[in-house]
Design an enzyme around this catalytic site. Structure first.
Site: not given
Ligand code: NAD
Ligand code: TYD
Length: 342
Positions: A126-128, A151, A155
């Site tokens: 992630t960019d975070e 988090y 990562k």
């Molecule tokens: P999500 O929370 O929707 O899905 C995570 C999945 O991993 C779920 O299906 C969960 O059951 C599975 N999981 C969790 N713990 C596990 C374990 N110990 N063993 C096996 N499976 C397990 O997450 P997402 O939003 O789909 O993110 C997927 C990946 O992309 C993550 O690595 C996250 O850090 C990365 N990512 C997400 C975003 C975003 O905006 N959502 C952005 C950049 C990177």
């Molecule tokens: P989120 O979707 O949790 O992603 P991330 O924290 O990984 O960026 O949140 C996106 C943005 O929205 C973040 O600046 C936090 C804000 N946010 C709220 O203001 N209210 C909320 O209830 C949530 C879940 C997020």
């Protein structure tokens, strides 16, 4: 790259990635390992469940016996590690599961994948991990890691392990770092699906702080295409950033959502800010564009409209994932902030 082990494939991005693979490559085979935590939902892949190229294995990526055995018997060419605890707010409440899955799980996957000698190991990051930006500038692949939440710290720790396996063991790893995703199948604890779901139920939209934090939104299919390009065209040892060129302040986004749903702005409720809230994320995507021939294709207005339509069209999916354990989390996270309404 015929057979791919995908972890976390029942989550938001993993499920979209698996569907993309099966659609784009007739010969591909996918083994999906998922522990089915609160965020993992097999229904996300119900449409491909009977595809003979797809196999699901329920299990924990941090369980070395299970993962070693699976890799030893599956004969995969590549591993793509999506599995993670992925929500910043949950990591503030309890970082334990983040260390366990995101760090220990990555170490287990790396060791098992190295043992059988896969062609590619791709870590979805992630960019975070880069921390926060001020009003100006962009993250590049050279930006030093400075994670601010438990988090992003977990990562970043995983990324460091992955990096070390390249330098120490010459293991062919690739790391991708993407900005905030939105699209179908996103669990309604993240901003966009949470706010769509609350607005549809005429519930308050809890905006943290003043709502001036900025996120760069990318459609999940653009992220999935980026991971695919990095897996097939990326150079081992390299990092590739993906972003959507879709910067928006949270408040602007919230108003757009309400307007699109024809709901009043009075649903906005400013609540106590997130602890350690990163101010702004923005990505320089030049390297991925130059070296992978990738670019985001979905413009935000179209993607948001499609996403809203998907949630409108799938109320049963939303209700099911919001039941059970998620209700306890909502109460802990928003109980004090929203009062009786939560
Ligand atoms: P999500 O929370 O929707 O899905 C995570 C999945 O991993 C779920 O299906 C969960 O059951 C599975 N999981 C969790 N713990 C596990 C374990 N110990 N063993 C096996 N499976 C397990 O997450 P997402 O939003 O789909 O993110 C997927 C990946 O992309 C993550 O690595 C996250 O850090 C990365 N990512 C997400 C975003 C975003 O905006 N959502 C952005 C950049 C990177
Ligand atoms: P989120 O979707 O949790 O992603 P991330 O924290 O990984 O960026 O949140 C996106 C943005 O929205 C973040 O600046 C936090 C804000 N946010 C709220 O203001 N209210 C909320 O209830 C949530 C879940 C997020």
């Amino acid at each position: 790259m015929k057979k791919i082990l995908v972890t976390g494939g029942c989550g938001f991005i993993g499920s979209n990635f698996i569907r993309l693979q099966l659609d784009a490559y007739p010969d591909v085979e996918i083994v999906n390992v998922d522990a089915l935590t609160y965020a993992g939902n097999p229904e996300n892949l119900a449409d491909i469940d009977s595809d003979s190229r797809y196999r699901f294995e329920k299990g924990d990526i941090a369980d070395p016996d299970f993962i070693e055995d699976l890799l030893a018997t599956s004969n995969v060419d590549a591993v793509v590690n999506f599995a993670a605890e992925s929500h910043v707010d949950r990591s503030i409440l309890d970082s334990g599961p983040f260390v366990q899955t995101n760090i220990v799980g990555t170490q287990v996957m790396l060791d098992a994948a190295r043992k059988v000698g896969v062609e590619r190991y791709l870590q979805v990051s992630t960019d975070e991990v880069y921390g926060t930006l001020g009003k100006e500038g962009f993250f590049t692949e050279e930006t030093p890691l400075a994670p601010n939440s438990p988090y992003s710290a977990s990562k970043a720790a995983a990324d460091m392990l992955v990096r070390s396996y390249f330098h120490t063991h010459k293991f062919p790893v690739i790391i991708t770092r993407c900005s905030n995703n939105y699209g179908p199948y996103q669990f309604p604890e993240k901003l966009i699906p949470l706010f769509i779901s609350n607005a549809l139920n005429d519930q308050s939209l809890p905006v943290y702080g003043k709502g001036d934090n900025v996120r760069d939104w990318i459609h999940v299919m653009d992220h999935a295409r980026g991971v695919d390009a990095a897996l097939r065209k990326g150079v081992p040892g390299e990092v590739y950033n993906f972003g959507g060129h879709g910067e928006l302040q949270n408040l602007e986004l919230t108003k757009k959502l309400l307007d699109a749903l024809d709901k009043p702005h009075s649903l906005i409720k400013y609540v106590e800010d997130r602890a350690g809230h990163d101010f702004r994320y923005a990505i320089d995507t030049a390297k991925a564009e130059r070296e992978l021939g990738w670019a985001p294709q979905v413009d935000f207005e179209t993607g948001l409209r499609d996403t809203i339509d998907w949630y409108l069209g799938n109320p049963v999916w939303v209700e099911r994932v919001k039941s059970g354990a998620y209700r306890d989390y909502y109460e802990t996270q928003y109980g004090n902030r929203l009062g009786a309404e939560a």
